[in-house]
Design an enzyme around this catalytic site. Structure first.
Site, PDB file in Angstrom:
ATOM      1  N   LYS A   1       0.821  -1.216   0.000  1.00 53.44           N
ATOM      2  CA  LYS A   1       0.000   0.000   0.000  1.00 53.44           C
ATOM      3  C   LYS A   1       0.864   1.280   0.000  1.00 53.44           C
ATOM      4  CE  LYS A   1      -3.881  -2.240   2.358  1.00 53.44           C
ATOM      5  NZ  LYS A   1      -4.892  -2.088   3.432  1.00 53.44           N
TER       6      LYS A   1
ATOM      7  N   TYR B   1     -12.197  -1.664  -3.469  1.00 52.96           N
ATOM      8  CA  TYR B   1     -12.702  -1.873  -2.103  1.00 52.96           C
ATOM      9  C   TYR B   1     -14.222  -1.714  -2.017  1.00 52.96           C
ATOM     10  CZ  TYR B   1      -8.104  -2.263   0.124  1.00 52.96           C
ATOM     11  OH  TYR B   1      -6.860  -2.692   0.542  1.00 52.96           O
TER      12      TYR B   1
ATOM     13  N   ASN C   1      -2.028   0.178   6.780  1.00 50.28           N
ATOM     14  CA  ASN C   1      -1.473  -1.069   7.299  1.00 50.28           C
ATOM     15  C   ASN C   1      -0.563  -1.826   6.327  1.00 50.28           C
ATOM     16  OD1 ASN C   1      -3.467  -1.933   5.635  1.00 50.28           O
ATOM     17  ND2 ASN C   1      -4.637  -3.060   7.190  1.00 50.28           N
TER      18      ASN C   1
ATOM     19  N   HIS D   1      -2.080  -5.513   1.659  1.00 47.93           N
ATOM     20  CA  HIS D   1      -3.402  -6.136   1.546  1.00 47.93           C
ATOM     21  C   HIS D   1      -3.208  -7.559   1.050  1.00 47.93           C
ATOM     22  CE1 HIS D   1      -7.526  -6.909   0.292  1.00 47.93           C
ATOM     23  NE2 HIS D   1      -7.014  -7.351  -0.849  1.00 47.93           N
TER      24      HIS D   1
ATOM     25  N   GLU E   1      -9.339 -10.076  -7.650  1.00 45.64           N
ATOM     26  CA  GLU E   1      -8.372  -8.999  -7.430  1.00 45.64           C
ATOM     27  C   GLU E   1      -7.188  -9.121  -8.390  1.00 45.64           C
ATOM     28  OE1 GLU E   1      -7.715  -9.083  -3.155  1.00 45.64           O
ATOM     29  OE2 GLU E   1      -9.738  -8.337  -2.791  1.00 45.64           O
TER      30      GLU E   1
HETATM   31  P1  CMP Z   1      -7.258  -4.534   4.008  1.00 43.44           P
HETATM   32  O1  CMP Z   1      -6.835  -5.850   4.521  1.00 43.44           O
HETATM   33  O2  CMP Z   1      -6.674  -4.034   2.756  1.00 43.44           O
HETATM   34  O3  CMP Z   1      -8.856  -4.559   3.847  1.00 43.44           O
HETATM   35  C1  CMP Z   1      -9.684  -3.441   4.074  1.00 43.44           C
HETATM   36  C2  CMP Z   1      -8.944  -2.247   4.549  1.00 43.44           C
HETATM   37  O4  CMP Z   1      -9.742  -1.266   5.172  1.00 43.44           O
HETATM   38  C3  CMP Z   1      -7.970  -2.653   5.651  1.00 43.44           C
HETATM   39  O5  CMP Z   1      -6.956  -3.448   5.145  1.00 43.44           O
HETATM   40  C4  CMP Z   1      -7.583  -1.301   6.189  1.00 43.44           C
HETATM   41  O6  CMP Z   1      -6.643  -0.629   5.360  1.00 43.44           O
HETATM   42  C5  CMP Z   1      -8.920  -0.584   6.108  1.00 43.44           C
HETATM   43  N1  CMP Z   1      -9.594  -0.597   7.411  1.00 43.44           N
HETATM   44  C6  CMP Z   1     -10.116  -1.654   8.046  1.00 43.44           C
HETATM   45  N2  CMP Z   1     -10.658  -1.291   9.227  1.00 43.44           N
HETATM   46  C7  CMP Z   1     -10.453   0.036   9.327  1.00 43.44           C
HETATM   47  C8  CMP Z   1     -10.790   1.012  10.315  1.00 43.44           C
HETATM   48  N3  CMP Z   1     -11.426   0.667  11.430  1.00 43.44           N
HETATM   49  N4  CMP Z   1     -10.433   2.291  10.088  1.00 43.44           N
HETATM   50  C9  CMP Z   1      -9.806   2.640   8.937  1.00 43.44           C
HETATM   51  N5  CMP Z   1      -9.468   1.760   7.959  1.00 43.44           N
HETATM   52  C10 CMP Z   1      -9.780   0.478   8.154  1.00 43.44           C
END
Ligand code: CMP
Length: 131
Positions: A3, A43, A106, A109, A120
């Site tokens: 990311k 998403y 984070n 993904h 995807e």
């Molecule tokens: P990912 O595994 O890519 O799948 C969905 C994404 O939404 C997740 O990682 C985070 O980047 C984001 N996400 C999930 N929960 C939250 C949250 N509570 N607040 C902000 N972003 C979130």
């Protein structure tokens, strides 16, 4: 996917190394940037969540690395390698423990099922880009 936060922090190399050292074969790889529209589409499953707007903005703010990875039991093993969505809960030795800043930003993904991995992978790559 690696990311924007991890790309900005110059962590593409060590994250790809963790993936290949864990036994994942790179089938396809691309350095690109998502528009807000493309990030929203990727998403779309989260479109009703309160964090959707923030997620779309974050995922389109800079380049990402997309990859198709192959391994036996890939979905489950990759989710173990990346660690919990919230890095505060990620185990030692996981990519998110090492590189993620927050639940939103984070670092990586991973697809949550074989079916979504197919969808995807098709989002980013044509058949001519897979080896
Ligand atoms: P990912 O595994 O890519 O799948 C969905 C994404 O939404 C997740 O990682 C985070 O980047 C984001 N996400 C999930 N929960 C939250 C949250 N509570 N607040 C902000 N972003 C979130």
């Amino acid at each position: 996917m690696i990311k924007p936060d991890a790309v900005e922090a110059n962590n593409i190399g060590p994250i790809l190394a963790m993936m290949t050292e864990a036994g994942f074969k790179i089938v396809a790889l691309k350095y690109t940037k998502l528009s807000a529209e493309q990030a929203g589409k990727f998403y779309a499953v989260h479109s009703e969540r309160p964090f959707y707007g923030e997620l779309v903005e974050f995922m389109s703010r800079g380049p990402i690395v997309a990859a198709i990875l192959e391994k036996d039991n890939a979905v489950e093993d990759f989710r173990k390698l990346i660690g919990a969505t919230n890095p505060a809960q990620a185990e030692e030795g996981t990519i998110r423990k090492r590189f993620a800043k927050s639940i939103g930003e984070n670092a990586v993904h991973g697809s949550d099922s074989d079916e979504n991995a197919q969808i995807e992978g098709d989002f980013f790559f044509s058949q001519l880009e897979r080896f």
